[in-house]
Design a protein around this motif. Structure first.
Motif, mmCIF file in Angstrom:
data_model
loop_
_atom_site.group_PDB
_atom_site.id
_atom_site.type_symbol
_atom_site.label_atom_id
_atom_site.label_comp_id
_atom_site.label_asym_id
_atom_site.label_seq_id
_atom_site.Cartn_x
_atom_site.Cartn_y
_atom_site.Cartn_z
ATOM 1 N N PRO A 122 -39.177 2.602 8.919
ATOM 2 C CA PRO A 122 -38.644 3.715 8.119
ATOM 3 C C PRO A 122 -38.941 5.109 8.661
ATOM 4 O O PRO A 122 -38.297 6.077 8.244
ATOM 5 N N GLU A 141 -36.957 6.571 4.394
ATOM 6 C CA GLU A 141 -38.359 6.166 4.483
ATOM 7 C C GLU A 141 -38.792 5.399 3.242
ATOM 8 O O GLU A 141 -39.674 4.533 3.316
ATOM 9 N N PRO A 197 -33.592 0.037 7.312
ATOM 10 C CA PRO A 197 -35.031 0.282 7.340
ATOM 11 C C PRO A 197 -35.833 -0.938 6.893
ATOM 12 O O PRO A 197 -35.519 -1.570 5.883
#
Length: 270
Positions: A122, A141, A197
């Motif tokens: 991330p 993230e 991610p």
């Protein structure tokens, strides 16, 4: 004096028109070749330099060997960067990139296409700065959705803002769009339109982590503190082998060595 010399040159060229034409054409062709070659070299030598702070970003490469057989690869164990960062404060960030083949991405508007699925940690956008068109890297993230390129978004949604839209896949994973970045320039070794991610399922059990150190599965990038000398990495690599690999793999005759390749060298010197 100069005027006389100029007149003489013109008369000579006029008398030898064919000879002059051949020489002028040859000179023009040579200059054109030099210009084209110069532009090509400039392009090749500019790879990945558009990333902010590229001077401090390296790709971790390694060699795995037993006896006379040695395999050198840019793929590393997915846990190598994590364990290295624990003992070396010079490593500021670790980014891991894995390719998982193609996935068919569909939208309710009927658009569907097969894209290369790239799974990254991330913190990707914290290390590799992109021009963000929509969204916030913080959403990526926080694993709130995928990041897609401008051309990917345009394929499904035209010029509309695609944030909040959800795409479906042939493997049953929903893809909510959390970030849209501008298409990358040609002069980069990164080639992706879709980033997913994931922390790549790193076990917290150190013993289990060590078991996978001889299994290359990811590209590992490290951001080092400014001013770090990559020549010092040989000592880091040896200390890592002694701590995490030697006791278990040494008796089997397995050897491991790693080094840092500057990001700007990846394209030409891999």
């Amino acid at each position: 004096m100069l005027a006389t010399a100029f007149k003489i040159s013109l008369r000579t060229l006029w008398r030898e028109k064919r000879y002059a034409a051949i020489n002028i054409a040859g000179l023009s062709l040579a200059l054109a070749c030099v210009i084209v070659l110069g532009l090509y070299l400039r392009h090749e030598l500019s790879y990945d330099r558009h990333f902010e702070g590229y001077e401090n970003i390296y790709r971790l490469e390694n060699s795995l060997g037993r006896g006379e057989i040695v395999s050198t690869t840019a793929l590393t164990s997915s846990v190598a960067g994590v364990l290295l960062a624990q003992d070396n404060p010079e490593i500021e960030e670790v980014v891991r990139v894995q390719k998982f083949g193609q996935v068919i991405v569909r939208h309710e508007n009927g658009q569907n296409f097969a894209w290369d699925q790239i799974v990254v940690t991330p913190n990707m956008f914290r290390v590799f700065k992109h021009h963000i068109l929509y969204g916030d890297p913080a959403a990526f993230e926080e694993l709130r959705g995928v990041a897609v390129s401008e051309s990917f978004a345009r394929f499904y949604f035209g010029d509309a803002n695609p944030l909040g839209e959800t795409l479906s896949t042939d493997i049953g994973i929903p893809y909510p769009i959390a970030l849209v970045f501008a298409d990358l320039p040609d002069n980069t070794h990164f080639k992706y339109k879709l980033l997913y991610p994931n922390n790549l399922n790193i076990s917290s059990d150190v013993a289990r982590q060590r078991e996978t150190l001889f299994v290359p599965s990811a590209y590992t990038y490290v951001k080092m503190r400014p001013g770090y000398d990559p020549g010092d990495w040989a000592e880091v690599s040896q200390a890592f082998y002694d701590k995490h690999m030697k006791e278990r793999f040494g008796p089997r005759g397995l050897r491991w060595r790693s080094w840092l390749q500057p990001l700007a060298d990846v394209h030409l010197y891999s």
